[in-house]
Design an enzyme around this catalytic site. Structure first.
Site, PDB file in Angstrom:
ATOM      1  CD  GLU A 130      -1.913   2.278   1.584  1.00 26.80           C
ATOM      2  OE1 GLU A 130      -1.601   3.155   0.745  1.00 26.80           O
ATOM      3  OE2 GLU A 130      -2.033   2.492   2.781  1.00 26.80           O
ATOM      4  CB  CYS A 169      -1.753   7.011   1.654  1.00 26.88           C
ATOM      5  SG  CYS A 169      -2.941   5.994   2.547  1.00 26.88           S
TER       6      CYS A 169
END
Length: 495
Positions: free
Chosen positions: A245, A279
């Site tokens: 990720e 993010c």
């Protein structure tokens, strides 16, 4: 004599990693630094613990995980204050983060048996004499390398799924938030004291590298794209599967029929929460011409009300302020205009909310992850141009669309792993939906059914129930039987 330390920068003294607040320099705590043998020993202990943990079965693990969830909920103020002390996160933001993590533990514990439990699979006509069965077996030990920006929610996404699936976990917290990471380990140990099912190894990047090479069944990483590539390279040496990720450059599209005030409110939240250190944060907005001016005005007005030091916390990693400042300077030097903030936005450990317009498509603030409380707003002629520009970067993590008639159709066209319609970031809190990206944002999923399956290996089993009507898998078959096979295949599949 005490050494002078830069606030927020990890320091190692006498084998201990010292964590300090990024604003005040106040010490948050100390944890022991692991060397390579210690990492290997933790994984070895984890293998023994994993066998015991898997032996509890889904119901036994559920009971323990729900007790851990309850303990975190009971001590949520304590954890939120620790997150404020160590990372500078406003307490309100910390509470929201911990609340989402609690829900993810709850969902994984309650749904692992349904998703991963043994099941009968319907047989195919050509093999009716065999019954099919599917089960998901744990991987053993899962390594988790966590980030500093969401030091509870993000690693819990992997940890809860891995534990619910029956694995032990060795967790390497970020060197910027090791004390929060150790708090999670310690509280889990209170409800599972029998075996080291969840352990931590602390240190800098070299510790993460050792964990990649330590023989774990899988490595789940959250961090920058550049570091994710290094993790993949290290894991490739032993063919250790990885879940990555990585970074994001998420876009918000505002269509002509959008609720502009609601879109502006969500844009400010999506761009500025956690000081933009998210993010899945909204870093770019593409707004169709008819509502562009109203949207820019509404965003600027709302962002101007945010209080630095209260609503907006510090930048946790000090060197990130250099990147944020460089992106702002580049945008302005290339013709962009600051509707709020500007070149003086970076002020020590804090960055003031910054809204930029007329930024060219090849500017750093459009192409690269900024990771600060900044937002570029670009006028487009229609949703088609907005989608084209949104998809023009190598990242593909999340995104958002505001509109009515075509919002869902627009959302489906975004090259991303997730998208929110008429909200921002909401998918991260949906424990039953998969979380992850494409392209430079990585691959693999946490959360939801797909997230649970990431931490187990599927095993197929067939069981013969009687003689074969069409004996194909034997040298004893006769020419007549082969002819029957041919006729059957034509009957079944020729039309």
């Amino acid at each position: 004599m005490t050494a002078t330390r830069t606030p927020g920068v990890p320091a190692i003294e006498d084998g201990l990693l010292i964590s300090t607040n990024p604003t005040t320099g106040a010490e948050a705590g100390r944890v022991p630094v692991a060397d390579e043998p210690a990492v290997g020993a933790a994984v070895a202990r984890g293998r023994t613990a994993a066998a015991w943990w898997a032996g509890l079965g889904f119901d036994g693990r559920k009971e323990r995980l729900l007790r851990w969830r309850a303990l975190i909920a009971e001590r949520i103020e304590e954890l939120a204050e620790l997150m404020r002390l160590e990372g500078g996160k406003p307490v309100a933001d910390a509470v929201v983060e911990v609340g989402a993590a609690i829900d993810h533990i709850d969902w994984a514990a309650r749904n692992a048996k349904r998703v991963l439990g043994p099941r009968r699979v319907r047989s195919r006509l050509a093999l009716l004499e065999h019954s099919g069965h599917l089960e998901y077996q744990p991987l053993g030990v899962v390594g988790v390398i966590g980030p500093w920006n969401y030091p509870v929610l993000t690693p819990i996404g992997s940890i809860s799924g891995a534990l619910a699936a029956g694995n032990a976990v060795v967790f390497k917290p970020s060197e910027y938030t090791p004390v929060v990471g150790q708090w999670l380990i310690d509280t889990f140990g209170e409800v599972v004291p029998e075996q080291p099912v969840l352990q931590a190894v602390h240190g800098l990047g070299d510790v993460g590298g050792w964990l990649c090479r330590a023989g774990v069944g899988k490595l789940a990483f959250t961090g920058s794209t550049a570091t994710g590539k290094k993790v993949m390279a290290a894991c490739a040496e032993t063919l250790t599967p990885v879940l990555i990720e990585a970074g994001g450059k998420d876009a918000l599209i505002v269509d002509a029929d959008a609720d502009v005030p609601a879109a502006a409110e969500a844009a400010v939240w999506g761009a500025m929460t956690n000081a933009g250190q998210t993010c899945i944060g909204i870093e770019r907005a593409y707004v169709v011409a008819p509502v562009y001016d109203a949207f820019v005005a509404a965003v600027t007005e709302r962002a101007a009300k945010l209080r630095v030091g209260e609503d907006i916390g510090p930048i946790t990693m000090p060197k990130q302020t250099e990147i944020i400042g460089r992106h702002i300077d580049d945008a302005l030097s290339r013709g962009g205009e600051a509707m709020l903030g500007g070149r003086d936005s970076v002020d020590g450990a804090f960055v003031k909310p910054t809204v930029l317009v007329d930024v060219p498509d090849d500017a750093l603030a459009i192409r690269e992850e900024t990771f600060g409380p900044t937002l570029t707003i670009t006028k487009v002629r229609d949703a088609d141009e907005a989608v084209e520009k949104a998809n023009a970067v190598p990242y593909g993590l999340g995104g958002a669309v505001f509109g009515k008639a075509n919002a869902i159709r627009i959302a489906r066209r975004l090259r991303s792993g997730m998208v929110a319609v008429n909200s921002t970031l909401s998918f991260v809190g949906m424990a039953n939906l998969p979380f992850g990206g494409v392209g430079d944002s990585g691959f693999g999923r946490i959360h939801g059914d797909d997230g649970l399956r990431e931490f187990a290996r599927p095993k197929a089993v067939t069981v013969r129930r009687g003689p074969s009507l069409l004996p194909s898998m034997t040298f004893e078959r006769t020419p007549a039987q082969v002819q029957r096979i041919v006729k059957t295949l034509k009957m079944l599949y020729r039309r």
